[in-house]
Design a protein around this motif. Sequence first.
Motif, PDB file in Angstrom:
ATOM      1  N   ARG A   1     -42.271  -2.400  20.817  1.00  0.00           N
ATOM      2  CA  ARG A   1     -40.406  -3.391  20.818  1.00  0.00           C
ATOM      3  C   ARG A   1     -40.694  -4.793  20.429  1.00  0.00           C
ATOM      4  O   ARG A   1     -41.568  -5.075  20.552  1.00  0.00           O
TER       5      ARG A   1
ATOM      6  N   ARG B   1     -39.796  -7.969  20.012  1.00  0.00           N
ATOM      7  CA  ARG B   1     -37.858  -8.793  20.150  1.00  0.00           C
ATOM      8  C   ARG B   1     -38.743 -10.659  20.397  1.00  0.00           C
ATOM      9  O   ARG B   1     -39.641 -10.621  20.870  1.00  0.00           O
TER      10      ARG B   1
ATOM     11  N   GLN C   1     -36.652 -14.083  21.183  1.00  0.00           N
ATOM     12  CA  GLN C   1     -35.533 -14.864  21.636  1.00  0.00           C
ATOM     13  C   GLN C   1     -35.750 -16.309  21.297  1.00  0.00           C
ATOM     14  O   GLN C   1     -37.405 -17.486  21.578  1.00  0.00           O
TER      15      GLN C   1
ATOM     16  N   TYR D   1     -31.362 -13.616  20.106  1.00  0.00           N
ATOM     17  CA  TYR D   1     -32.080 -12.786  18.982  1.00  0.00           C
ATOM     18  C   TYR D   1     -32.357 -12.348  18.290  1.00  0.00           C
ATOM     19  O   TYR D   1     -31.258 -11.376  17.805  1.00  0.00           O
TER      20      TYR D   1
ATOM     21  N   HIS E   1     -33.721 -10.482  16.283  1.00  0.00           N
ATOM     22  CA  HIS E   1     -34.211  -9.141  16.922  1.00  0.00           C
ATOM     23  C   HIS E   1     -34.986  -8.842  17.674  1.00  0.00           C
ATOM     24  O   HIS E   1     -35.249  -9.052  18.738  1.00  0.00           O
ATOM     25  N   ARG E   2     -34.318  -7.296  17.832  1.00  0.00           N
ATOM     26  CA  ARG E   2     -35.074  -6.096  19.210  1.00  0.00           C
ATOM     27  C   ARG E   2     -35.397  -4.960  18.608  1.00  0.00           C
ATOM     28  O   ARG E   2     -34.021  -3.968  18.690  1.00  0.00           O
ATOM     29  N   ASP E   3     -36.437  -5.077  18.496  1.00  0.00           N
ATOM     30  CA  ASP E   3     -36.818  -4.016  17.441  1.00  0.00           C
ATOM     31  C   ASP E   3     -37.460  -2.966  17.711  1.00  0.00           C
ATOM     32  O   ASP E   3     -38.457  -3.302  18.323  1.00  0.00           O
ATOM     33  N   GLU E   4     -37.427  -1.704  17.973  1.00  0.00           N
ATOM     34  CA  GLU E   4     -38.194  -0.818  18.716  1.00  0.00           C
ATOM     35  C   GLU E   4     -38.391   0.220  18.200  1.00  0.00           C
ATOM     36  O   GLU E   4     -37.268   1.420  17.480  1.00  0.00           O
TER      37      GLU E   4
ATOM     38  N   SER F   1     -29.304  -7.616  17.949  1.00  0.00           N
ATOM     39  CA  SER F   1     -29.079  -8.739  17.642  1.00  0.00           C
ATOM     40  C   SER F   1     -28.435  -9.261  17.995  1.00  0.00           C
ATOM     41  O   SER F   1     -26.813  -8.683  17.856  1.00  0.00           O
TER      42      SER F   1
END
Length: 941
Positions: free
Chosen positions: A402, A404, A406, A440, A442-445, A499
């Motif tokens: 992940r 991320r 912030q 956020y 992006h919080r990509d995983e 996001s």
Amino acid sequence: MKLRLLLSTAILPLTFAVAAQAADVAPSAVVEPAGDGVIGRVVNAEGAPLPGAEIVERGTGRRVVSNTQGEFILTGVSGQVELDVRYIGLPSTSQTVMATPGRLTSVTVTMGGGDVTTVADVVVTGVITDGIARSLNQQKNADGTINVLSSDAIGRYPDPNVAESLQRVPGIAIQRDQGEGRYINVRGAPSAFTAVSVDGVTVPAVDPGTRAVDLDTLPSDIVSNIEVSKTLLPSQDADSIAGAVNIKTRSPFDTRRLAVSGYAGGSYNDYGGNDTRAGATVSNVFGASQTFGALLSLSYSETNRRPENIENAWVEGGSSYVIEETLFKQYETQRTRQALTGALEWRPSDQTRLYARGSYADFEDDEYRNTLILGYGDGALQAGATDTTATYTGARIYRGLRHRTQNNEITTLVLGGEHSFDNGMVWDADLSWANSEQTYPHRDELVYRSTSTTLGYDTSNHYAPTYFYGPNSPIFGETATGFFATPGNFSFRENTFRSNTTQQEDVAFRTNLEIPSQFAGREVAWKFGLKYATREVDADEERQRNRAGAASPGALASMWGDEQGRNFGYNLGTQYDKGLVDAYLAAAKAASPRRMPDSLTADYTAQEDILAGYGQARFDIGATNITVGLRVEQTKFDGSALSVVDFDENDPATVTPVNVSRDDTEFFPNLTVRHAFSDNLIGRVALTRSISRPEFSQIVPRRVENTDGINVEYEIGNPDLQPTLSNNFDAGLEYYFASLGVVSANVFYKDLSDYRYVLNYEVERPVGSDTATDSYSTPINAPDGHLMGLELNWQQKFGFLPGWMSGFGVFANFTVTDAEIKTAQSYGGRDTFALPGQSDTNYNAALFYEKGGFSARLSYTKRSDYLEEINADDAGLDLYVEGREQLDFTASYDFGNGFEVFGEAKNLTDSAGIKYFGTRQRTYEYEKFGYNAFVGVRFKY
């Protein structure tokens, strides 16, 4: 609209102040004005202001206290006036002033010069002792119970943000994220029970889930001083059940000359990464009479960390508790803080001031997280499970990366003015704007999942001294051998994208009028004020997910890099290549469908308007100072969210706005008494009332759904959620040493009504031949509760010792609390619970030494365990945070030419962050951060 309002009304203080200066005539008052007086400043021999100095008129015994810039007004005196001025840490002094009748006469009182009569046993020398003196004088002479941290004191600790600085204050503990302080708990109360302001401007929270302010966003080096009010006066906002924190930035009139200061340095952390920090402040006063002042302060820090983390999700499995999921998290994080503060001030006379102050703080946390998940719960629990061992067939292993980011931003701006009339009346007004935003981007995983396998665990050594190290560590499934290490056993599971942005904007106008008078044969200072504040909240979230086989980037091995995972000694195998995964996710995002209705149900808007007014009277009866008053606050709330029923993209009727509107008025009576038994012994009693309003995300009518397979998690708002009210009793006794110290004891009791807490429970439902477990989380009110405790404090410099030993000193404080809430319904046979966030004990101890140019401080802090979440179904699954200790060390040497070298060592105990369910044997989270060593240089001109 709010920005236009701010600009269009910014002229108000200026217009009034200029008109008042030209006429200097007060309107008719219903009471007889005092008439004459003295206006002045108290400074040391170098011209630096002395806050908290006590000024007493010898003939009448009238008493005033200097503010943070050493300024004071003493009304109702004329002719030859004898002023006695006392300040702990400096010899007392007396000064004669010829006060002209009918106007305020200006005077400057200098303490510590050669022409004073020495009556004290110690003279302030050194940075640490100067900080102690400033804090003690303000605390001693305040009407209510306060604690003050000066910038000098803050700079002697290795505390990079405001939260960590506040952990040194009696009765304050902190909550940490990856080892860094984020929230504060004052006197055992939840973090949302404490309001935070910067230069008097209320700071909205950046996190949409709470009203508590993320204090790790604010670096400590922008601070002039921090004042913690543990009892409130009617003139203060009532939304601080535990206490109010006001962070004051620097003023160009602190030094009244060209002043330049700064620092820079770097550090090493044994869990990976190097840190850098730097800051600078420049200020000056201008004009023939030095009536204009300007200040600019900059701060930057970059922190690199690689904490190690393991988490276990526990459930009840028949006759025992079993783990259904184990997560190994290997972090690589970079945190940066940038801050800017500025001030413009105009003081055309001693009686008039206008100012504009602003602050901006930016916090960014850029984080990569390699995750290994042992999904025991995907399979079937086999017979013979115990509280420490279990085996599952058909289990799966997940491997993910992940990325991320912030970003938190807090901005404040205040325009204001103050004028002191010749008859002693003081009028002030300010218009403020504050904006907090959490984003956020992006919080990509990316996640791969294994085929079915058999997994087991053994936590028999769950809490051995060698926890998670060596041969006595718990055994979790397989390590990087056999099935685990074979890439062909894993296939693409999903990519996910999230996001969101939450913005809170607050505009407020405040005005106060203080009138000195004669009333019933006694001198009374009346104070009245109004405040109007409006806050708008906008929360928007987007979610995407793609599980289609066409979205796969290929075999798992194609995404691996060269790094091997090591977490608490466990071999976690080959880790993902960050660059490959980032490139894949960037290309895959556009093709990943939007998750619906999840992307709608998390959104909401809210507006809260608060109209407040107060009146208070302050008067003296001999050595007793009494403040009595009443504050009234009307709260109007409007919120809106989206209700989604049988969502259909082609049918807008399945999405319906749901609104809530509320109006509430509360009264806050106040009685605050301060009594001086002697010059050194001070007693205080306060009867107050305060409020904590619900979190915006909890009160709006929303229903957020998170689906995972057949299971659904629901986060449900409660529009009927009531604010928590508290009736407070505080009493304390403080003895101040002439040798620069204090010993004090304070007791407090808070009677809580409608305490709000989050209730978590589960409901099972059949899904074909299977059973789904849905989780629910909703805030509700507990009708009754209390919080009480005892706060002890001792700090002293041992200047009475001979020779080199006179440089030693000590800080020590201890707080013990007891708290509980009583719920309206019973949960699993329970209706009484501990107060979430409350530690039974909290203490700090520090030994310092300062002599010549050398200073050093060894400090220790510890808090006991506290409850974090209540589980409605099972007390064994209540979530607790284990108490944590930390040992820090700082040292510095001042060369006497404006330059100073310093070093810091933080977390020398290498203490872990631990959470557990019900008992320490059921560890939920174990995280370590390592120690940090920092060296740098300071300069001052």
